[in-house]
Scaffold this motif. Structure first.
Motif, PDB file in Angstrom:
ATOM      1  N   TYR A 139      32.552  44.891  47.710  1.00  0.00           N
ATOM      2  CA  TYR A 139      32.713  46.341  47.736  1.00  0.00           C
ATOM      3  C   TYR A 139      33.011  46.736  49.169  1.00  0.00           C
ATOM      4  CZ  TYR A 139      31.343  51.317  47.450  1.00  0.00           C
ATOM      5  OH  TYR A 139      31.318  52.684  47.514  1.00  0.00           O
ATOM      6  N   LEU A 192      31.312  49.197  37.437  1.00  0.00           N
ATOM      7  CA  LEU A 192      31.714  50.531  36.987  1.00  0.00           C
ATOM      8  C   LEU A 192      30.668  51.115  36.045  1.00  0.00           C
ATOM      9  CD1 LEU A 192      35.521  49.895  36.372  1.00  0.00           C
ATOM     10  CD2 LEU A 192      34.460  50.982  38.359  1.00  0.00           C
ATOM     11  N   ASP A 193      30.112  50.293  35.163  1.00  0.00           N
ATOM     12  CA  ASP A 193      29.066  50.769  34.254  1.00  0.00           C
ATOM     13  C   ASP A 193      27.824  51.214  35.018  1.00  0.00           C
ATOM     14  OD1 ASP A 193      30.677  50.237  32.081  1.00  0.00           O
ATOM     15  OD2 ASP A 193      29.739  48.314  31.606  1.00  0.00           O
ATOM     16  N   GLU A 197      31.327  54.016  42.446  1.00  0.00           N
ATOM     17  CA  GLU A 197      32.538  54.829  42.556  1.00  0.00           C
ATOM     18  C   GLU A 197      33.580  54.051  43.347  1.00  0.00           C
ATOM     19  OE1 GLU A 197      31.718  58.684  44.054  1.00  0.00           O
ATOM     20  OE2 GLU A 197      30.248  59.164  42.491  1.00  0.00           O
ATOM     21  N   ARG A 220      40.485  51.123  31.461  1.00  0.00           N
ATOM     22  CA  ARG A 220      39.304  51.740  32.077  1.00  0.00           C
ATOM     23  C   ARG A 220      39.695  52.889  33.010  1.00  0.00           C
ATOM     24  NH1 ARG A 220      33.721  49.927  32.221  1.00  0.00           N
ATOM     25  NH2 ARG A 220      32.680  51.736  33.092  1.00  0.00           N
ATOM     26  N   THR A 222      41.118  52.481  35.988  1.00  0.00           N
ATOM     27  CA  THR A 222      40.879  52.045  37.367  1.00  0.00           C
ATOM     28  C   THR A 222      42.177  51.514  37.953  1.00  0.00           C
ATOM     29  OG1 THR A 222      38.595  51.442  36.842  1.00  0.00           O
ATOM     30  CG2 THR A 222      39.551  50.487  38.834  1.00  0.00           C
TER      31      THR A 222
END
Length: 441
Positions: A139, A192-193, A197, A220, A222
């Motif tokens: 991330y 994501l679940d 963000e 999704r 994304t």
């Protein structure tokens, strides 16, 4: 000097305690909880090899037993701790424009007993080696980067269909074969679940070439900027006949190229020439091409987003892919991601998860200590002000901040004797097995 004031031992202790408090409830008993804290401090220490023996010595234990039990048999769930690592990273590093990055890294191993090990290609060695391969999710934002999820790749033929080998390595029955892109999607979906963000995903060709991963991301909502091979065929301007990406790149006029920075590297801003073209029938679907101004080497990306995105945004996302390489380098060089000496499936996930937490903590300190940066990326400050604290520098200072006790000569000798006795036992067993094998042959 503003930057030097960011070294705050009291603040660093508080951040470490926050990280430990976040995972404390995941351990049912106080003993493994205390051992996990010692293990984490060992990963953050200057110990050269961060395996159970060395970490136990660093912690002041008389034997490595508590560290080994922590990885092998203590009652705690590595996936639950992983969830806390992810939440910790997002809480401290989160910001607009977050990017999820998928990539894999290899762990060189001997023998054939370690879960998932086989002779396979790994970018770590740049060749086929006897190794394990882990698929990771990173991330990244403007505040920093961290590893937030992991999957140990289990080869299909040499492992998934061998019940005895699976049982010996402690691989759960529910774990089945999954391609690397499939493992990547599982981690992305889980992030994501969990409410991470991140409007973008990026990765190298191993993931960009997979149509199922791209379709899952689009379903999704994304966006993605995924590297693909030069041989991929695309339809330009809704044309009927697809053409190779490199063939199209050769036809581009000079005016199609735009020089932009893909982000800051070790030697400053990384400038490349970029071109993009609408492809297919989707409104926000593009082929992005990167050209090295010096070597003229080309790289290609398939891009999709649910809403319009400018070229500069696609370039930013493409450039963020290097963040995962920086994570791997820091995780292996600073917190011992690859220093483990375990073979069991559960033990691998536990060590790797704790190493990810150690890295996330260092990234948190770096983000917390960073001075306000000037708005102009070309701004340079003259004088003697130091650069912002880096993860390696923070790790180097951390041991001094926690002021570990001086180890007595008697304790050093105790551990030296312990190690050599066990090494002698292992050597004797090895020689005995080899002699028996040669005699039977």
């Amino acid at each position: 000097m503003a930057a030097s004031q960011s070294v705050d031992p009291i603040r660093w202790r508080a951040l470490f305690d926050q990280a430990m408090a976040r995972i404390a409830g995941r351990f049912r008993r106080v003993e493994p909880r205390a051992t996990a804290r010692a293990y984490l401090l060992g990963l953050l220490s200057g110990v050269e090899r961060k395996n159970c023996w060395r970490l136990a010595e660093q912690a002041g234990h008389a034997r490595p037993g508590p560290m080994q039990r922590l990885l092998r048999s203590a009652r705690w769930d590595a996936d639950s701790v992983r969830d806390e690592v992810r939440a910790h990273a997002v809480d401290h590093l989160g910001g607009d424009g977050g990017v999820l990055i998928v990539d894999e890294t290899g762990f060189m191993k001997k023998g054939r007993a370690s879960a998932g090990v086989q002779r396979q290609y790994t970018g770590t060695a740049g060749r086929i080696e006897n190794s394990q391969v882990g698929v990771f999710l990173a991330y990244a934002t403007g505040r920093g980067r961290a590893l937030i999820d992991r999957r140990l790749y289990l080869p299909e033929h040499s492992w998934c269909t061998d019940p005895e080998r699976r049982q010996a390595a402690g691989i759960p029955n529910e774990v089945q074969f999954g391609t690397k892109p499939r493992l990547a999607w599982e981690m992305i979906a889980a992030a994501l679940d969990a409410g991470v963000e991140a409007p973008w995903v990026t990765g190298d060709e191993a993931y960009g070439q997979d149509p199922q991963l791209r379709a899952a991301l689009e379903a999704r909502g994304t966006g993605y900027v995924l590297a693909v091979a030069c041989s991929i065929r695309v339809r330009i301007n809704s044309g009927r006949t697809p053409i190779r990406a490199d063939t199209f790149a050769d036809r581009l006029p000079k005016a199609a190229w735009h020089r932009q920075s893909a982000g800051t590297g070790a030697k400053g801003l990384r400038y490349y020439d970029w071109a993009w073209i609408h492809i297919g029938t989707g409104e926000h679907r593009h082929l992005l091409i990167r050209r090295n101004p010096t070597t003229r080497e080309l790289a290609f990306y398939l891009c999709w987003s649910p809403t319009a995105a400018p070229l500069a945004e696609l370039v930013r996302v493409a450039g963020s892919r290097w963040s995962v390489e920086e994570c791997f380098q820091a995780a292996k060089g600073q917190v011992g991601l690859d220093h483990y000496q375990v073979r069991n499936w559960t033990s691998w996930h536990r060590h790797v998860t704790l190493a990810m937490l150690a890295l996330a903590f260092l990234a948190t300190v770096a983000a917390d200590a960073a001075p306000d940066r000037p708005a102009d990326p070309h701004h340079h400050t003259r004088g003697s002000n130091p650069i912002s604290l880096t993860v390696p520098e923070i790790r180097h200072l951390f041991t001094a901040v926690f002021n570990p006790p001086v180890v007595s000569p008697a304790r050093l000798l105790h551990w030296s004797n312990w190690r050599r006795r066990h090494q002698a036992t292992a050597r004797h067993s090895h020689y005995r097995r080899r002699s028996a094998h040669e005699a039977s042959g």
